[in-house]
Design an enzyme around this catalytic site. Structure first.
Site, PDB file in Angstrom:
ATOM      1  CD  GLU A 177     -48.189  40.560  23.579  1.00  0.00           C
ATOM      2  OE1 GLU A 177     -47.575  41.191  24.470  1.00  0.00           O
ATOM      3  OE2 GLU A 177     -49.142  39.786  23.809  1.00  0.00           O
ATOM      4  CD  GLU A 293     -44.691  45.621  26.624  1.00  0.00           C
ATOM      5  OE1 GLU A 293     -45.460  45.922  25.706  1.00  0.00           O
ATOM      6  OE2 GLU A 293     -44.853  44.623  27.385  1.00  0.00           O
TER       7      GLU A 293
END
Ligand code: G3I
Length: 388
Positions: A177, A293
Protein backbone atom coordinates in the site's frame (compact mmCIF):
# COMPACT_ATOMS: atom_id res chain seq x y z
CA UNK A 1 -52.86 35.33 -15.22
CA UNK A 2 -50.38 35.55 -12.32
CA UNK A 3 -52.58 33.38 -10.13
CA UNK A 4 -52.74 30.68 -12.89
CA UNK A 5 -48.95 30.73 -13.33
CA UNK A 6 -48.26 30.40 -9.61
CA UNK A 7 -50.86 27.58 -9.42
CA UNK A 8 -49.09 25.71 -12.26
CA UNK A 9 -45.71 26.45 -10.62
CA UNK A 10 -47.08 25.24 -7.31
CA UNK A 11 -48.42 22.12 -8.97
CA UNK A 12 -45.02 21.49 -10.57
CA UNK A 13 -43.28 21.88 -7.22
CA UNK A 14 -45.67 19.43 -5.56
CA UNK A 15 -45.23 17.00 -8.44
CA UNK A 16 -41.46 17.36 -8.18
CA UNK A 17 -41.50 16.79 -4.45
CA UNK A 18 -43.83 13.87 -4.96
CA UNK A 19 -41.45 12.43 -7.51
CA UNK A 20 -38.50 12.80 -5.12
CA UNK A 21 -40.38 11.01 -2.38
CA UNK A 22 -41.45 8.38 -4.89
CA UNK A 23 -37.88 7.98 -6.14
CA UNK A 24 -36.55 7.69 -2.59
CA UNK A 25 -39.21 5.10 -1.89
CA UNK A 26 -38.96 3.33 -5.25
CA UNK A 27 -35.17 3.31 -5.61
CA UNK A 28 -34.50 0.84 -2.72
CA UNK A 29 -37.37 -1.32 -3.97
CA UNK A 30 -35.88 -1.33 -7.47
CA UNK A 31 -32.48 -2.18 -5.96
CA UNK A 32 -34.18 -4.96 -4.02
CA UNK A 33 -35.81 -6.38 -7.11
CA UNK A 34 -32.57 -5.95 -9.09
CA UNK A 35 -30.65 -7.83 -6.41
CA UNK A 36 -33.24 -10.62 -6.23
CA UNK A 37 -33.19 -11.04 -10.03
CA UNK A 38 -29.38 -11.05 -10.02
CA UNK A 39 -29.34 -13.63 -7.23
CA UNK A 40 -31.95 -15.85 -8.88
CA UNK A 41 -30.39 -15.95 -12.34
CA UNK A 42 -27.00 -17.21 -11.23
CA UNK A 43 -25.92 -20.83 -11.64
CA UNK A 44 -23.50 -22.03 -8.93
CA UNK A 45 -23.72 -25.78 -9.54
CA UNK A 46 -20.40 -27.51 -8.91
CA UNK A 47 -19.24 -30.99 -9.85
CA UNK A 48 -17.87 -33.13 -6.99
CA UNK A 49 -16.69 -32.31 -3.47
CA UNK A 50 -13.03 -31.52 -4.25
CA UNK A 51 -11.66 -28.77 -1.97
CA UNK A 52 -10.63 -25.43 -3.49
CA UNK A 53 -6.91 -26.15 -3.14
CA UNK A 54 -7.21 -29.23 -5.37
CA UNK A 55 -9.40 -27.51 -7.96
CA UNK A 56 -6.87 -24.67 -8.23
CA UNK A 57 -3.91 -27.08 -8.31
CA UNK A 58 -5.53 -29.01 -11.17
CA UNK A 59 -5.18 -25.81 -13.24
CA UNK A 60 -1.66 -24.95 -12.10
CA UNK A 61 -3.01 -22.30 -9.73
CA UNK A 62 -2.59 -21.96 -5.98
CA UNK A 63 -5.50 -21.26 -3.60
CA UNK A 64 -5.38 -20.35 0.07
CA UNK A 65 -6.33 -17.85 2.71
CA UNK A 66 -5.16 -15.65 5.55
CA UNK A 67 -5.48 -16.76 9.13
CA UNK A 68 -3.81 -16.24 12.47
CA UNK A 69 -2.06 -18.15 15.21
CA UNK A 70 -4.97 -17.21 17.52
CA UNK A 71 -7.59 -18.74 15.18
CA UNK A 72 -5.75 -21.93 14.19
CA UNK A 73 -4.11 -22.77 17.52
CA UNK A 74 -7.37 -22.42 19.45
CA UNK A 75 -9.92 -23.82 16.99
CA UNK A 76 -8.94 -27.36 15.94
CA UNK A 77 -12.07 -27.88 13.79
CA UNK A 78 -11.26 -24.67 11.91
CA UNK A 79 -7.59 -25.71 11.54
CA UNK A 80 -8.70 -28.96 9.89
CA UNK A 81 -11.16 -27.25 7.56
CA UNK A 82 -8.49 -24.67 6.72
CA UNK A 83 -5.91 -27.32 5.80
CA UNK A 84 -8.54 -29.16 3.75
CA UNK A 85 -9.44 -26.18 1.58
CA UNK A 86 -6.16 -24.21 1.46
CA UNK A 87 -2.89 -24.94 -0.33
CA UNK A 88 -1.18 -21.78 1.00
CA UNK A 89 -1.51 -19.66 4.15
CA UNK A 90 -0.64 -16.01 4.85
CA UNK A 91 -0.55 -14.63 8.43
CA UNK A 92 -3.13 -11.88 9.03
CA UNK A 93 -0.88 -10.11 11.55
CA UNK A 94 2.00 -12.31 12.84
CA UNK A 95 4.56 -11.17 10.22
CA UNK A 96 3.97 -7.45 10.58
CA UNK A 97 6.34 -5.19 12.53
CA UNK A 98 3.81 -4.77 15.37
CA UNK A 99 3.86 -8.53 16.09
CA UNK A 100 7.52 -9.21 15.28
CA UNK A 101 9.32 -6.22 16.78
CA UNK A 102 8.64 -5.88 20.55
CA UNK A 103 11.63 -3.50 20.82
CA UNK A 104 14.14 -1.75 18.51
CA UNK A 105 16.77 -4.48 19.01
CA UNK A 106 14.56 -7.60 19.25
CA UNK A 107 12.57 -9.92 16.97
CA UNK A 108 9.71 -12.24 17.98
CA UNK A 109 9.15 -15.12 15.58
CA UNK A 110 6.99 -17.24 17.91
CA UNK A 111 3.66 -16.82 16.12
CA UNK A 112 5.22 -16.75 12.63
CA UNK A 113 7.18 -19.94 13.33
CA UNK A 114 4.05 -21.65 14.63
CA UNK A 115 2.26 -20.81 11.38
CA UNK A 116 5.26 -21.94 9.30
CA UNK A 117 5.22 -25.31 11.14
CA UNK A 118 1.43 -25.56 10.72
CA UNK A 119 1.85 -25.03 6.97
CA UNK A 120 4.66 -27.56 6.72
CA UNK A 121 2.76 -30.20 8.74
CA UNK A 122 -0.37 -29.75 6.59
CA UNK A 123 1.39 -29.73 3.20
CA UNK A 124 0.66 -26.06 2.60
CA UNK A 125 2.83 -23.30 1.20
CA UNK A 126 3.47 -20.13 3.20
CA UNK A 127 3.57 -16.49 2.13
CA UNK A 128 4.71 -13.47 4.10
CA UNK A 129 2.78 -10.25 4.72
CA UNK A 130 4.38 -7.71 4.95
CA UNK A 131 8.03 -6.49 5.25
CA UNK A 132 7.42 -2.73 4.67
CA UNK A 133 4.11 -0.98 5.42
CA UNK A 134 3.08 2.34 7.03
CA UNK A 135 0.60 0.59 9.35
CA UNK A 136 1.00 -2.03 12.12
CA UNK A 137 4.25 -0.38 13.18
CA UNK A 138 5.31 -0.93 16.82
CA UNK A 139 4.74 1.79 19.41
CA UNK A 140 8.50 2.42 19.71
CA UNK A 141 8.87 3.16 15.97
CA UNK A 142 8.02 6.88 15.95
CA UNK A 143 10.41 7.77 18.78
CA UNK A 144 13.27 5.61 17.53
CA UNK A 145 13.35 5.78 13.73
CA UNK A 146 14.45 8.89 11.86
CA UNK A 147 16.14 10.11 8.66
CA UNK A 148 19.57 9.16 9.98
CA UNK A 149 18.86 5.51 10.90
CA UNK A 150 15.79 4.59 8.80
CA UNK A 151 17.78 2.84 6.06
CA UNK A 152 19.79 0.76 8.54
CA UNK A 153 16.62 -0.10 10.54
CA UNK A 154 14.71 -1.10 7.38
CA UNK A 155 17.54 -3.18 5.90
CA UNK A 156 18.21 -4.94 9.22
CA UNK A 157 14.51 -5.82 9.53
CA UNK A 158 14.27 -7.23 6.01
CA UNK A 159 17.56 -9.15 6.24
CA UNK A 160 16.57 -10.65 9.62
CA UNK A 161 12.91 -11.48 8.91
CA UNK A 162 13.23 -12.62 5.27
CA UNK A 163 16.48 -14.35 6.21
CA UNK A 164 14.74 -16.20 9.07
CA UNK A 165 12.14 -17.72 6.70
CA UNK A 166 14.45 -18.03 3.69
CA UNK A 167 13.67 -21.07 1.54
CA UNK A 168 10.29 -21.60 3.26
CA UNK A 169 8.38 -18.79 1.55
CA UNK A 170 6.29 -19.02 -1.62
CA UNK A 171 6.24 -15.23 -1.77
CA UNK A 172 6.64 -12.05 0.26
CA UNK A 173 4.59 -8.82 0.14
CA UNK A 174 7.80 -6.79 0.28
CA UNK A 175 6.04 -3.40 0.19
CA UNK A 176 2.33 -2.90 0.94
CA UNK A 177 0.00 0.00 0.00
CA UNK A 178 2.64 2.58 -1.01
CA UNK A 179 0.29 4.29 -3.47
CA UNK A 180 -2.14 7.12 -2.58
CA UNK A 181 -2.70 9.66 -5.39
CA UNK A 182 -4.87 11.68 -2.99
CA UNK A 183 -1.64 12.71 -1.21
CA UNK A 184 -1.04 14.89 -4.28
CA UNK A 185 2.44 13.73 -5.28
CA UNK A 186 3.19 13.52 -9.04
CA UNK A 187 4.42 9.95 -8.57
CA UNK A 188 1.22 9.00 -6.75
CA UNK A 189 3.15 7.72 -3.73
CA UNK A 190 1.60 7.68 -0.25
CA UNK A 191 3.25 9.95 2.32
CA UNK A 192 4.56 7.38 4.83
CA UNK A 193 7.40 7.43 7.40
CA UNK A 194 9.48 5.36 4.94
CA UNK A 195 8.94 7.89 2.14
CA UNK A 196 9.61 10.80 4.47
CA UNK A 197 12.89 9.33 5.77
CA UNK A 198 14.24 7.62 2.62
CA UNK A 199 12.46 9.08 -0.40
CA UNK A 200 10.87 6.96 -3.17
CA UNK A 201 14.03 4.81 -3.31
CA UNK A 202 12.85 3.03 -0.12
CA UNK A 203 10.81 0.74 -2.38
CA UNK A 204 13.81 -0.22 -4.55
CA UNK A 205 15.97 -0.69 -1.42
CA UNK A 206 13.35 -2.96 0.16
CA UNK A 207 13.12 -5.23 -2.90
CA UNK A 208 16.90 -5.44 -3.29
CA UNK A 209 17.26 -6.37 0.41
CA UNK A 210 14.49 -8.99 0.17
CA UNK A 211 16.03 -10.55 -2.96
CA UNK A 212 19.35 -10.83 -1.13
CA UNK A 213 17.81 -12.30 2.05
CA UNK A 214 15.60 -14.87 0.25
CA UNK A 215 16.48 -15.39 -3.43
CA UNK A 216 13.79 -18.12 -3.74
CA UNK A 217 10.71 -16.16 -2.63
CA UNK A 218 8.52 -14.44 -5.24
CA UNK A 219 8.80 -10.74 -4.42
CA UNK A 220 5.46 -8.93 -4.56
CA UNK A 221 4.33 -5.31 -4.53
CA UNK A 222 0.86 -5.50 -2.82
CA UNK A 223 -1.93 -2.90 -2.98
CA UNK A 224 -5.70 -2.38 -2.65
CA UNK A 225 -8.61 -0.52 -4.31
CA UNK A 226 -7.65 -1.51 -7.89
CA UNK A 227 -10.82 -3.42 -8.85
CA UNK A 228 -13.69 -1.06 -9.72
CA UNK A 229 -14.51 1.43 -12.45
CA UNK A 230 -14.32 4.62 -10.38
CA UNK A 231 -12.14 7.70 -10.99
CA UNK A 232 -10.34 7.05 -7.67
CA UNK A 233 -9.49 3.46 -8.58
CA UNK A 234 -8.58 4.35 -12.16
CA UNK A 235 -6.12 6.88 -10.71
CA UNK A 236 -4.73 4.16 -8.45
CA UNK A 237 -4.30 1.70 -11.34
CA UNK A 238 -2.40 4.37 -13.30
CA UNK A 239 -0.18 5.15 -10.29
CA UNK A 240 0.53 1.46 -9.64
CA UNK A 241 1.47 0.90 -13.29
CA UNK A 242 3.81 3.93 -13.11
CA UNK A 243 5.43 2.54 -9.96
CA UNK A 244 5.89 -0.94 -11.49
CA UNK A 245 7.26 0.46 -14.78
CA UNK A 246 9.75 2.56 -12.80
CA UNK A 247 10.89 -0.40 -10.70
CA UNK A 248 11.27 -2.60 -13.79
CA UNK A 249 13.18 0.13 -15.68
CA UNK A 250 15.62 0.33 -12.75
CA UNK A 251 15.95 -3.50 -12.73
CA UNK A 252 14.56 -3.61 -9.15
CA UNK A 253 13.73 -7.30 -8.42
CA UNK A 254 9.93 -6.96 -8.20
CA UNK A 255 8.39 -10.13 -9.65
CA UNK A 256 4.66 -9.84 -9.06
CA UNK A 257 1.77 -7.52 -8.26
CA UNK A 258 -0.48 -8.46 -5.36
CA UNK A 259 -4.03 -7.22 -5.87
CA UNK A 260 -5.76 -7.38 -2.51
CA UNK A 261 -9.29 -7.72 -3.93
CA UNK A 262 -11.39 -6.39 -1.03
CA UNK A 263 -14.62 -6.25 -3.04
CA UNK A 264 -18.00 -4.64 -2.40
CA UNK A 265 -21.35 -6.19 -3.29
CA UNK A 266 -23.60 -3.72 -5.13
CA UNK A 267 -21.73 -0.61 -4.16
CA UNK A 268 -19.44 0.23 -7.08
CA UNK A 269 -19.44 -0.18 -10.90
CA UNK A 270 -17.50 -3.27 -12.01
CA UNK A 271 -16.05 -3.03 -15.52
CA UNK A 272 -14.61 -6.41 -16.66
CA UNK A 273 -13.00 -4.85 -19.75
CA UNK A 274 -11.07 -2.26 -17.73
CA UNK A 275 -9.88 -4.78 -15.14
CA UNK A 276 -8.88 -7.23 -17.89
CA UNK A 277 -6.84 -4.46 -19.57
CA UNK A 278 -5.10 -3.54 -16.30
CA UNK A 279 -4.17 -7.19 -15.66
CA UNK A 280 -2.85 -7.50 -19.19
CA UNK A 281 -0.80 -4.30 -18.82
CA UNK A 282 0.77 -5.64 -15.62
CA UNK A 283 1.47 -8.98 -17.33
CA UNK A 284 3.03 -7.01 -20.19
CA UNK A 285 5.74 -5.90 -17.74
CA UNK A 286 6.68 -9.57 -17.30
CA UNK A 287 5.14 -9.65 -13.82
CA UNK A 288 3.06 -12.39 -12.24
CA UNK A 289 -0.17 -11.45 -10.45
CA UNK A 290 -1.74 -12.78 -7.24
CA UNK A 291 -5.10 -11.95 -5.68
CA UNK A 292 -3.91 -11.70 -2.09
CA UNK A 293 -6.82 -10.66 0.21
CA UNK A 294 -10.12 -11.52 -1.51
CA UNK A 295 -13.37 -10.95 0.35
CA UNK A 296 -16.75 -9.36 -0.40
CA UNK A 297 -18.25 -6.72 1.88
CA UNK A 298 -22.03 -7.31 2.01
CA UNK A 299 -23.19 -4.38 4.15
CA UNK A 300 -25.39 -2.90 1.40
CA UNK A 301 -27.14 -6.16 0.55
CA UNK A 302 -30.77 -6.54 1.47
CA UNK A 303 -32.96 -9.53 1.79
CA UNK A 304 -32.59 -12.81 3.58
CA UNK A 305 -29.35 -14.70 3.99
CA UNK A 306 -30.02 -17.01 1.03
CA UNK A 307 -30.38 -14.03 -1.33
CA UNK A 308 -27.38 -12.25 0.20
CA UNK A 309 -25.18 -15.31 -0.11
CA UNK A 310 -26.04 -15.68 -3.80
CA UNK A 311 -25.28 -12.02 -4.40
CA UNK A 312 -21.91 -12.30 -2.68
CA UNK A 313 -21.24 -15.44 -4.75
CA UNK A 314 -22.15 -13.47 -7.89
CA UNK A 315 -19.48 -10.89 -7.07
CA UNK A 316 -16.89 -13.68 -6.64
CA UNK A 317 -18.04 -15.23 -9.94
CA UNK A 318 -17.82 -12.02 -12.00
CA UNK A 319 -14.44 -11.06 -10.52
CA UNK A 320 -12.73 -14.46 -10.78
CA UNK A 321 -14.00 -15.07 -14.31
CA UNK A 322 -12.05 -11.96 -15.37
CA UNK A 323 -9.01 -12.48 -13.14
CA UNK A 324 -8.43 -16.18 -13.84
CA UNK A 325 -8.62 -15.54 -17.57
CA UNK A 326 -5.29 -13.69 -17.36
CA UNK A 327 -2.47 -16.29 -17.61
CA UNK A 328 -0.13 -14.16 -15.46
CA UNK A 329 -2.44 -14.73 -12.48
CA UNK A 330 -0.87 -17.57 -10.49
CA UNK A 331 -2.95 -17.69 -7.32
CA UNK A 332 -5.89 -16.49 -5.23
CA UNK A 333 -6.03 -16.02 -1.46
CA UNK A 334 -9.03 -14.99 0.64
CA UNK A 335 -8.49 -12.66 3.59
CA UNK A 336 -9.90 -15.25 5.97
CA UNK A 337 -11.76 -18.45 5.09
CA UNK A 338 -14.82 -18.50 7.37
CA UNK A 339 -17.32 -15.76 8.31
CA UNK A 340 -16.45 -16.66 11.93
CA UNK A 341 -13.05 -15.00 11.51
CA UNK A 342 -13.14 -11.83 9.36
CA UNK A 343 -11.95 -8.24 9.85
CA UNK A 344 -15.04 -6.99 7.98
CA UNK A 345 -17.35 -7.59 10.93
CA UNK A 346 -15.42 -5.00 12.93
CA UNK A 347 -14.60 -2.52 10.14
CA UNK A 348 -17.60 -2.72 7.77
CA UNK A 349 -20.54 -3.97 9.84
CA UNK A 350 -24.10 -4.16 8.47
CA UNK A 351 -26.59 -1.47 9.45
CA UNK A 352 -29.16 -4.13 10.34
CA UNK A 353 -26.79 -5.66 12.86
CA UNK A 354 -26.85 -9.03 11.10
CA UNK A 355 -23.51 -10.87 10.84
CA UNK A 356 -21.39 -10.20 7.75
CA UNK A 357 -20.92 -13.07 5.28
CA UNK A 358 -17.92 -12.11 3.05
CA UNK A 359 -16.10 -15.45 2.79
CA UNK A 360 -16.46 -18.94 1.21
CA UNK A 361 -17.30 -20.80 4.47
CA UNK A 362 -20.00 -19.77 6.95
CA UNK A 363 -19.69 -19.42 10.73
CA UNK A 364 -19.92 -23.22 11.08
CA UNK A 365 -17.40 -23.83 8.28
CA UNK A 366 -20.13 -24.97 5.86
CA UNK A 367 -19.52 -24.28 2.17
CA UNK A 368 -21.60 -21.33 0.90
CA UNK A 369 -22.59 -20.25 -2.66
CA UNK A 370 -19.38 -18.15 -2.54
CA UNK A 371 -17.42 -21.41 -2.16
CA UNK A 372 -19.32 -22.83 -5.15
CA UNK A 373 -18.56 -19.70 -7.22
CA UNK A 374 -14.84 -20.05 -6.43
CA UNK A 375 -14.89 -23.80 -7.18
CA UNK A 376 -16.58 -23.17 -10.53
CA UNK A 377 -14.11 -20.40 -11.36
CA UNK A 378 -11.15 -22.71 -10.78
CA UNK A 379 -12.84 -25.57 -12.67
CA UNK A 380 -13.51 -23.25 -15.64
CA UNK A 381 -10.15 -21.46 -15.54
CA UNK A 382 -7.69 -21.92 -18.43
CA UNK A 383 -4.96 -24.32 -17.26
CA UNK A 384 -1.55 -22.90 -16.53
CA UNK A 385 -0.02 -26.36 -16.64
CA UNK A 386 0.02 -26.55 -20.41
CA UNK A 387 1.47 -23.04 -20.91
CA UNK A 388 4.29 -23.29 -18.26
O1 G3I B 1 -3.49 -8.66 19.16
C1 G3I B 1 -3.88 -7.44 19.73
C2 G3I B 1 -4.61 -7.72 21.05
O2 G3I B 1 -3.65 -8.24 21.96
C3 G3I B 1 -5.16 -6.42 21.58
O3 G3I B 1 -5.91 -6.70 22.76
C4 G3I B 1 -6.13 -5.83 20.51
C5 G3I B 1 -6.74 -4.53 20.95
O4 G3I B 1 -5.88 -3.47 20.69
O5 G3I B 1 -5.37 -5.57 19.31
C6 G3I B 1 -4.90 -6.78 18.77
O6 G3I B 1 -4.17 -6.45 17.64
C7 G3I B 1 -5.03 -6.14 16.53
C8 G3I B 1 -4.68 -7.12 15.41
O7 G3I B 1 -5.44 -6.77 14.23
C9 G3I B 1 -5.02 -8.54 15.79
O8 G3I B 1 -6.34 -8.76 15.73
C10 G3I B 1 -4.65 -4.74 16.08
O9 G3I B 1 -5.08 -3.82 17.09
C11 G3I B 1 -5.39 -4.44 14.78
O10 G3I B 1 -4.91 -3.20 14.25
C12 G3I B 1 -5.04 -5.52 13.74
O11 G3I B 1 -5.81 -5.21 12.60
C13 G3I B 1 -5.29 -5.85 11.44
C14 G3I B 1 -4.99 -4.74 10.41
O12 G3I B 1 -4.65 -5.35 9.14
C15 G3I B 1 -3.80 -3.89 10.82
O13 G3I B 1 -2.63 -4.70 10.92
C16 G3I B 1 -6.40 -6.77 10.91
O14 G3I B 1 -6.53 -7.88 11.81
C17 G3I B 1 -6.03 -7.29 9.53
O15 G3I B 1 -7.13 -8.01 8.98
C18 G3I B 1 -5.72 -6.11 8.61
O16 G3I B 1 -5.31 -6.63 7.37
C19 G3I B 1 -5.08 -5.66 6.35
C20 G3I B 1 -3.87 -6.13 5.55
O17 G3I B 1 -2.76 -6.26 6.38
C21 G3I B 1 -3.58 -5.16 4.43
N1 G3I B 1 -4.77 -4.93 3.60
C22 G3I B 1 -6.01 -4.60 4.30
C23 G3I B 1 -6.28 -5.60 5.41
C24 G3I B 1 -7.56 -5.27 6.14
O18 G3I B 1 -7.46 -4.03 6.76
Amino acid sequence: MYKRRSFVFGLGAVAGAGACILTDKVKPLMADIGQKIDAARRDFTVVGEEPLRERAKAKGLIYGAASSYQELAKDAEFANRFAEECGIIVPVDSMKWKAQRPSPKSFDFKQGDWLAKFAEDRGMQLRGHTLIWHQALPDWFEANVNKQNAEQVMLEHIATVAGHYAGKMHSWDVVNEAILPANGRSDGLRRTPWLEFLGPEYIDLAFQAAAQADPQALLVYNDHRLDYDTPEMEGRRVAVMKLLEGLKSRKTPVQALGIQGHLFAHEMPFNPKKLRQFLSDVAGLGLKIMITELDVTDRRLRGDIAVRDRLVAGVYQDYLDVVLDEPAVIGVLNWGLSDRYTWIGAVRPRDDGMGVRPLPLDQDFKRKPAWQAMARAFDNAPSRLLSS
